[in-house]
Design an enzyme around this catalytic site. Sequence first.
Site, short mmCIF file in Angstrom:
data_model
loop_
_atom_site.label_atom_id
_atom_site.label_comp_id
_atom_site.label_asym_id
_atom_site.label_seq_id
_atom_site.Cartn_x
_atom_site.Cartn_y
_atom_site.Cartn_z
N GLN A 72 -2.96 3.07 5.52
CA GLN A 72 -3.77 1.95 4.59
C GLN A 72 -3.45 0.83 5.09
OE1 GLN A 72 -2.07 3.09 0.76
NE2 GLN A 72 -4.22 3.50 0.25
N VAL B 78 1.03 -1.22 0.03
CA VAL B 78 -0.07 -0.08 -0.02
C VAL B 78 0.81 1.29 -0.04
CG1 VAL B 78 -1.89 -1.04 1.12
CG2 VAL B 78 -0.20 0.00 2.43
N SER B 79 0.40 2.42 -0.48
CA SER B 79 1.22 3.36 -0.57
C SER B 79 1.52 4.29 0.88
CB SER B 79 0.47 4.45 -1.66
OG SER B 79 0.31 3.80 -2.74
N THR B 80 0.50 4.32 1.70
CA THR B 80 0.70 5.01 2.87
C THR B 80 0.50 4.33 4.18
OG1 THR B 80 -1.70 5.77 2.80
CG2 THR B 80 -0.15 7.35 1.73
#
Length: 186
Positions: free
Chosen positions: A14, A9-11
């Site tokens: 998340q 996931v990017s952040t």
Amino acid sequence: MTIYGYARVSTTDQDLTIQEQTLAAAGCTVIRSEKVSGSSTSGRKELQTLLAFLQRGDVLVVTRIDRLARSIADLQTIMMELKAKGAALRCTEQPVDTSTAAGKAFLDMLGVFAEFETNLRRERQMEGIAKAKADGRYKGRKPTARNQATEVQALMEQGMSATEIASRLGISRASVYRCKDAAEPA
């Protein structure tokens, strides 16, 4: 043959749980996860670890291609590494299985769309920033302490301490010292 799973996931806010459960259900015996942007492969230590461990006949499984790469260049680099090792790539939510010709073709199409989506997002962001600037709502980044070096120097000459200067200018003490060091002749 080992089936490896990769979740991303990017952040940090998340959640990886759904991807990890999906990968486990797909038969992955080793699952590596990370919370990092997919816009580049640099800094993705878990992905690099997986790629290092893959051997002939192994399979790398992701839920979707965009979890693996967001650009054609990165996707192609990863795919060349998998091919050189004799490993394959599968996706649980997309009909990608690089052990088949159709799967390879579909993978290339998905990579194009992932990069297109990233470019569109970047364009929308730039348009939003331009509109905010035009409306006077976007001022840009606050000036760095380096822009205040003259002011820091003047306050030091008045006998103010680094703590007082930092408080007055809204910068850190470390920034005050950096400005001081930059102003001193070498």
